[in-house]
Every structure is written in structure tokens, then in C-alpha cells.
Design a protein around this motif. Sequence first.
Motif, PDB file in Angstrom:
ATOM      1  N   PRO A   1      47.145 -18.964  41.254  1.00 47.46           N
ATOM      2  CA  PRO A   1      47.382 -20.518  41.118  1.00 47.46           C
ATOM      3  C   PRO A   1      48.151 -21.155  41.919  1.00 47.46           C
ATOM      4  O   PRO A   1      48.065 -22.950  41.294  1.00 47.46           O
ATOM      5  N   ASP A   2      48.860 -21.137  42.384  1.00 44.89           N
ATOM      6  CA  ASP A   2      49.762 -22.407  43.128  1.00 44.89           C
ATOM      7  C   ASP A   2      48.568 -23.352  44.248  1.00 44.89           C
ATOM      8  O   ASP A   2      48.655 -23.755  44.270  1.00 44.89           O
ATOM      9  N   VAL A   3      47.334 -22.544  44.354  1.00 44.21           N
ATOM     10  CA  VAL A   3      46.458 -23.606  45.219  1.00 44.21           C
ATOM     11  C   VAL A   3      45.298 -23.401  43.841  1.00 44.21           C
ATOM     12  O   VAL A   3      45.267 -25.039  43.862  1.00 44.21           O
ATOM     13  N   ASN A   4      45.634 -23.267  42.965  1.00 49.59           N
ATOM     14  CA  ASN A   4      43.819 -23.684  41.845  1.00 49.59           C
ATOM     15  C   ASN A   4      44.167 -23.460  40.567  1.00 49.59           C
ATOM     16  O   ASN A   4      44.607 -22.618  40.233  1.00 49.59           O
ATOM     17  N   PRO A   5      45.071 -24.397  40.128  1.00 45.97           N
ATOM     18  CA  PRO A   5      45.430 -24.664  39.193  1.00 45.97           C
ATOM     19  C   PRO A   5      44.282 -24.466  38.089  1.00 45.97           C
ATOM     20  O   PRO A   5      44.713 -24.694  36.899  1.00 45.97           O
ATOM     21  N   GLY A   6      43.806 -24.254  37.841  1.00 43.96           N
ATOM     22  CA  GLY A   6      42.248 -24.393  37.032  1.00 43.96           C
ATOM     23  C   GLY A   6      42.308 -22.723  36.554  1.00 43.96           C
ATOM     24  O   GLY A   6      42.813 -22.175  36.907  1.00 43.96           O
ATOM     25  N   GLU A   7      42.076 -23.293  34.764  1.00 42.29           N
ATOM     26  CA  GLU A   7      42.100 -22.011  33.872  1.00 42.29           C
ATOM     27  C   GLU A   7      41.187 -21.075  34.533  1.00 42.29           C
ATOM     28  O   GLU A   7      41.370 -19.877  34.463  1.00 42.29           O
ATOM     29  N   ASP A   8      39.715 -21.891  35.178  1.00 43.65           N
ATOM     30  CA  ASP A   8      38.653 -20.744  35.146  1.00 43.65           C
ATOM     31  C   ASP A   8      39.350 -19.767  36.691  1.00 43.65           C
ATOM     32  O   ASP A   8      38.815 -18.539  36.069  1.00 43.65           O
ATOM     33  N   ALA A   9      39.845 -20.668  37.203  1.00 46.21           N
ATOM     34  CA  ALA A   9      40.928 -20.280  38.539  1.00 46.21           C
ATOM     35  C   ALA A   9      41.987 -18.770  38.830  1.00 46.21           C
ATOM     36  O   ALA A   9      41.947 -17.920  38.843  1.00 46.21           O
TER      37      ALA A   9
END
Length: 371
Positions: free
Chosen positions: A32-40
Motif C-alpha cells: 500500500p505504501d507503493v501502490n495505494p490502489g484498492e485492487d492492489a
Amino acid sequence: MADHYEVLGVARDASPEEIKKAYRRLARQLHPDVNPGEDASEQFKLVTHAYDVLSDPDQRQRYDMGGDASAFGGAGAGFGGFSDIFESFFGGGGGGTRAGRPRSRRERGQDALVRVDLDLGDVVFGVHRDIEVDTAVLCETCQGSCCQPGTQPVTCDICHGSGQIQRTVRSLLGNVVTSQPCTTCQGYGTTIPYPCSTCQGQGRVRARRTVSIDIPAGVETGLRLQLPGSGEVGPAGGPNGDLYLEVTVAPHDVFSRDGDDLLATLEVSMIDAILGTSVTIDSLDGSVDLDIRSGVQSGDELTIRGRGITPLRGDQRGDLRVGVQVVTPSHLDPKARALVQELAKRMRPAPPHLAEFHPGLFSKLRGKFKR
């Protein structure tokens, strides 16, 4: 439920090092710190859970066995004859195994015991108390869900939500299927990937809370009062246990208890015993007038109705029973001695002599009442 090997992108025979490398690569992409998207975020949860299972040799073996139907008595296993009898005892089934019911995380909390110290005055009419109790209370962060806010339990990949692991044992009488709690989910059927950070996944925390109680009149030392539902909250926000209050009544300097009656000792001077008098004494609920008749003797009992203890069951108060103790002066000045000698001549009292024994009242009376 996605296959763990597919989630990590490795073969089923991948080595532990290959699994570790695949997880690190995906974690760097999906964190989440790198890719904040919900799917991620959802993919990161799946990747983490898959790694947790496959990086543990025991869990990986159970997961692999769960994916192989023949390992659990599928089409290749023969059931019949005496094996059906064993299966009925051990929970198995030839035409399809019956999964056991998973455990509930919600359980009833334990009962709590608190000691309450009272004075004798509290016992006469009853008393209201606010009791401080150190116990388990509902976690305000997760409200008993055990999960970090925004997350929830997931179905166990090993037992597929049944909470049980079934094993096939070959014997001379055929194949026998036995069940035991799943060690991955501890028999709950679900796992918690993100436990609540406040309660560490327990759904409850230790805290001090105040319980307001009305202690009835008439209680005595050793009595236990039950407050249903005021004990510890259960795991995962389960129902509260009960709270028990163990009563201890401290001794009083003046009064003693005899059932619902109060006992006291009243010291009376020789002159007041001869002539009689009236006195005002302080009972546990206020002042009360007491008449002392002329000629009262040591051991006589004076009763004041309705000034005792209110019974635990009922509303008719006991009595205040006062035992008289005539106090003989030990030192007289010459003038006082002469007066007593003159009184003796006039009364011509009988000389001291033995008489019939009368058991005294004072074995039951403790303390002294001073007017």
C-alpha cells in the motif's frame, strides 16, 4: 478461493527460496505504501496470505493434501463393509465426508469475584456502592470483531471453513476417516490476516470499570451476591460472565449482631441502678431514649423494639437488646463510705451466699456501650 501457487506465480513443486523470491517481488509491487490502489491492496492481502501458508512446511503439506482428492478418500478409496461402522464413529463417510462444525470465536466471559468491605451500619438498611473492577471489556477499536478496522476474517484454505482436518487411516477392516481440529485456524474455520492492533485479535482488552450496586440490608460476612452479566466480556465480544460480590462486615466497637438483633452493653452506676433513671443512647440509626427501672440488676436485658437490622428477606426489623452491667465503685471518700454504711444499716441486706446458677447474658455480648 484462488490457488496460492497461482497467486504467487510459482509451480507447485517450487522450492522455499523460489516462493520467498516471488513473494518479495510481488510485495514490492503491491504494498500500500507503493501502490495505494484498492485492487492492489486486496492483491497484497492475497499474496501475503499465500506466502504465510506456503512458507510453512506443515501448512504447505496440509494445503497440498487438501488439493489432492485421493489423499482424503476420493474416487480411488474403497469404503464398504466394516469400514462403514468405523466411519460412523469417527465422523467419516464413504460417499462424501461430513465436515465438522467450526468453533465460534465468541465465547462467554469468565465470572469475576470482588470482595466488598462493609460496616455494621451498612447492614442495617443496605447501602449503595460504586465498585472498581479490573476486568476484560469490549475492545472499542474492533468492537469484538478481532480484526483491524476495514478488514474481516477469511476462510481457512486448509480446512475450507469446516474447522476440521480429515485423515484416512488404512486398517484390516478397510479405510477409516478421522477428524481433528485444523491447526491452521485452530478449528474456527477462518483466519484473521490483520488482527486488531489494540486487542491483538482478542476482541477484548483489560480495563478498570465502575459497577454501581445496591447492597441489600441484612447481608453478613461470607454471603455472595450475584450480578448476572456484570463479569468479564468473552473473547471476540462474547457475552459477559457474572460478577460475584463477597461480603465482609467489619466488627463494630459497640454493637454486635445476633441474627437480626443488635446487642450492646450499658454500664449503669450503682446509684442509678438503685434509684432508676432515663438515658439517651446513640443507636446505629439515631438517638433513642431508654428508661432504667429502679432496682435493675447486672444481666438484665432492656429491649428497644425495631432498632435492629432489616432482614435480607422481609421488612420487619430486629430489636436492639441492651444488657445491663451495674458498676460498683472501687474507691469511696470517707463521706461517701459513711453514707453507704448508713444505707446498709437501714436496708439490712442479706450477707453474701451461694445461690442457684443463672447463665449470664454477656457471653453473647461484645464491646461496651458508653453513655
